[in-house]
Design an enzyme around this catalytic site. Structure first.
Site, PDB file in Angstrom:
ATOM      1  CD  GLN A  89      -3.074  -6.883  -2.288  1.00  0.00           C
ATOM      2  OE1 GLN A  89      -2.291  -6.341  -3.058  1.00  0.00           O
ATOM      3  NE2 GLN A  89      -3.640  -6.239  -1.281  1.00  0.00           N
ATOM      4  CG  HIS A 114       0.362  -8.920  -1.063  1.00  0.00           C
ATOM      5  ND1 HIS A 114      -0.547  -9.410  -0.152  1.00  0.00           N
ATOM      6  CD2 HIS A 114       0.326  -7.570  -0.916  1.00  0.00           C
ATOM      7  CE1 HIS A 114      -1.108  -8.402   0.514  1.00  0.00           C
ATOM      8  NE2 HIS A 114      -0.585  -7.264   0.074  1.00  0.00           N
ATOM      9  CG  HIS A 128       2.875  -4.248   1.298  1.00  0.00           C
ATOM     10  ND1 HIS A 128       2.398  -3.975   2.565  1.00  0.00           N
ATOM     11  CD2 HIS A 128       1.794  -4.646   0.575  1.00  0.00           C
ATOM     12  CE1 HIS A 128       1.084  -4.213   2.592  1.00  0.00           C
ATOM     13  NE2 HIS A 128       0.693  -4.621   1.397  1.00  0.00           N
ATOM     14  CD  GLU A 129       1.836  -4.147  -3.311  1.00  0.00           C
ATOM     15  OE1 GLU A 129       1.146  -5.184  -3.279  1.00  0.00           O
ATOM     16  OE2 GLU A 129       1.479  -3.095  -2.755  1.00  0.00           O
ATOM     17  N   GLY A 145      -0.345   0.345  -4.264  1.00  0.00           N
ATOM     18  CA  GLY A 145       0.194  -0.869  -4.869  1.00  0.00           C
ATOM     19  C   GLY A 145      -0.854  -1.962  -4.842  1.00  0.00           C
ATOM     20  CB  CYS A 200      -2.582  -4.525   3.510  1.00  0.00           C
ATOM     21  SG  CYS A 200      -2.700  -5.776   2.205  1.00  0.00           S
ATOM     22  CG  LEU A 201      -5.647  -1.661  -1.146  1.00  0.00           C
ATOM     23  CD1 LEU A 201      -5.535  -1.641  -2.669  1.00  0.00           C
ATOM     24  CD2 LEU A 201      -6.565  -0.544  -0.666  1.00  0.00           C
TER      25      LEU A 201
HETATM   26  O1  GNR Z   1      -2.216   1.265  -0.390  1.00  0.00           O
HETATM   27  C1  GNR Z   1      -1.303   0.758   0.269  1.00  0.00           C
HETATM   28  N1  GNR Z   1      -0.575   1.549   1.101  1.00  0.00           N
HETATM   29  C2  GNR Z   1       0.592   1.141   1.722  1.00  0.00           C
HETATM   30  C3  GNR Z   1       1.120   1.951   2.718  1.00  0.00           C
HETATM   31  C4  GNR Z   1       2.283   1.612   3.356  1.00  0.00           C
HETATM   32  C5  GNR Z   1       2.947   0.466   2.997  1.00  0.00           C
HETATM   33  C6  GNR Z   1       2.436  -0.370   2.017  1.00  0.00           C
HETATM   34  C7  GNR Z   1       1.272  -0.038   1.371  1.00  0.00           C
HETATM   35  S1  GNR Z   1       0.656  -1.061   0.106  1.00  0.00           S
HETATM   36  C8  GNR Z   1      -1.055  -0.693   0.191  1.00  0.00           C
HETATM   37  C9  GNR Z   1      -1.794  -1.363  -0.938  1.00  0.00           C
HETATM   38  C10 GNR Z   1      -1.704  -2.860  -0.795  1.00  0.00           C
HETATM   39  O2  GNR Z   1      -2.319  -3.508   0.000  1.00  0.00           O
HETATM   40  N2  GNR Z   1      -0.844  -3.478  -1.556  1.00  0.00           N
HETATM   41  O3  GNR Z   1      -0.659  -4.796  -1.437  1.00  0.00           O
HETATM   42 NI    NI Z   2      -1.134  -5.293   0.596  1.00  0.00          NI
END
Ligand code: GNR
Ligand code: NI
Length: 167
Positions: A51, A137, A133-134, A46, A91-92
């Protein structure tokens, strides 16, 4: 298409609240395409516009094994939540950090697609976690903010040390 640079925690720009997209036009479709390319290349499941330092409500997600189910959510809203689940998140924007977060197990989401039309999505498990999660953000929230201050400070120190080595 283009790869976009990803902001790294604790960059204060990650705490910017994204504005709703007023019109799904060529600019937004280009942003979504570049975000998808950036997400696949990372690789991640995601990516939120926040980001890549664009503060508009755009998310791309693909939790499929073969990277064949790209979802683009514009102006997403959670309509309903059900259950609870705990899973390890990464998270990236916080590379190398994996921590357990409590989320809703199911969410029903309404969003606009790339055609500007509203649609609803029932998500559960990993997809539901990723949507939440997104969407965090887009509100300026990074998953580590669910952790204790002690853990947040340890993560900041670890990333600062890594940034010194790679600089
Ligand atoms: O790549 C991602 N893996 C992930 C694994 C578990 C819960 C959430 C994520 S999102 C993350 C990519 C990211 O940072 N999205 O904002
Ligand atoms: Ni993230």
């Amino acid at each position: 298409m283009a790869l976009l640079p990803i902001l790294r925690y604790p960059d204060p720009r990650l705490h910017t609240k994204a504005k709703p997209v007023a019109r799904v036009d060529h600019r937004i479709r280009k942003l979504a395409a570049d975000m998808a390319e950036t997400m696949y290349e990372a690789p991640g499941i995601g990516l939120a516009a926040t980001q890549v330092n664009v503060h508009e409500q755009v998310i791309v997600i693909d939790v499929s094994e073969d990277k064949s189910k790209l979802l683009t959510l514009i102006n997403p809203e959670i309509l309903a939540r059900e259950g609870e689940c705990e899973g390890e998140e990464g998270c990236l924007s916080v590379p190398g950090v994996y921590e357990t977060v409590k989320r809703s197990q199911k969410v029903r989401v309404r969003a606009l697609g790339l055609d500007g039309q509203p649609f609803e999505l029932d998500a559960e498990d990993l997809l539901a976690v990723c949507v939440q999660h997104e969407m965090d953000h887009l509100q300026g929230k990074v998953f580590v903010e669910y952790l204790s201050m002690l853990k947040q400070n340890r993560i900041k120190a670890k990333l600062a040390k890594k940034a010194r080595i790679t600089a």
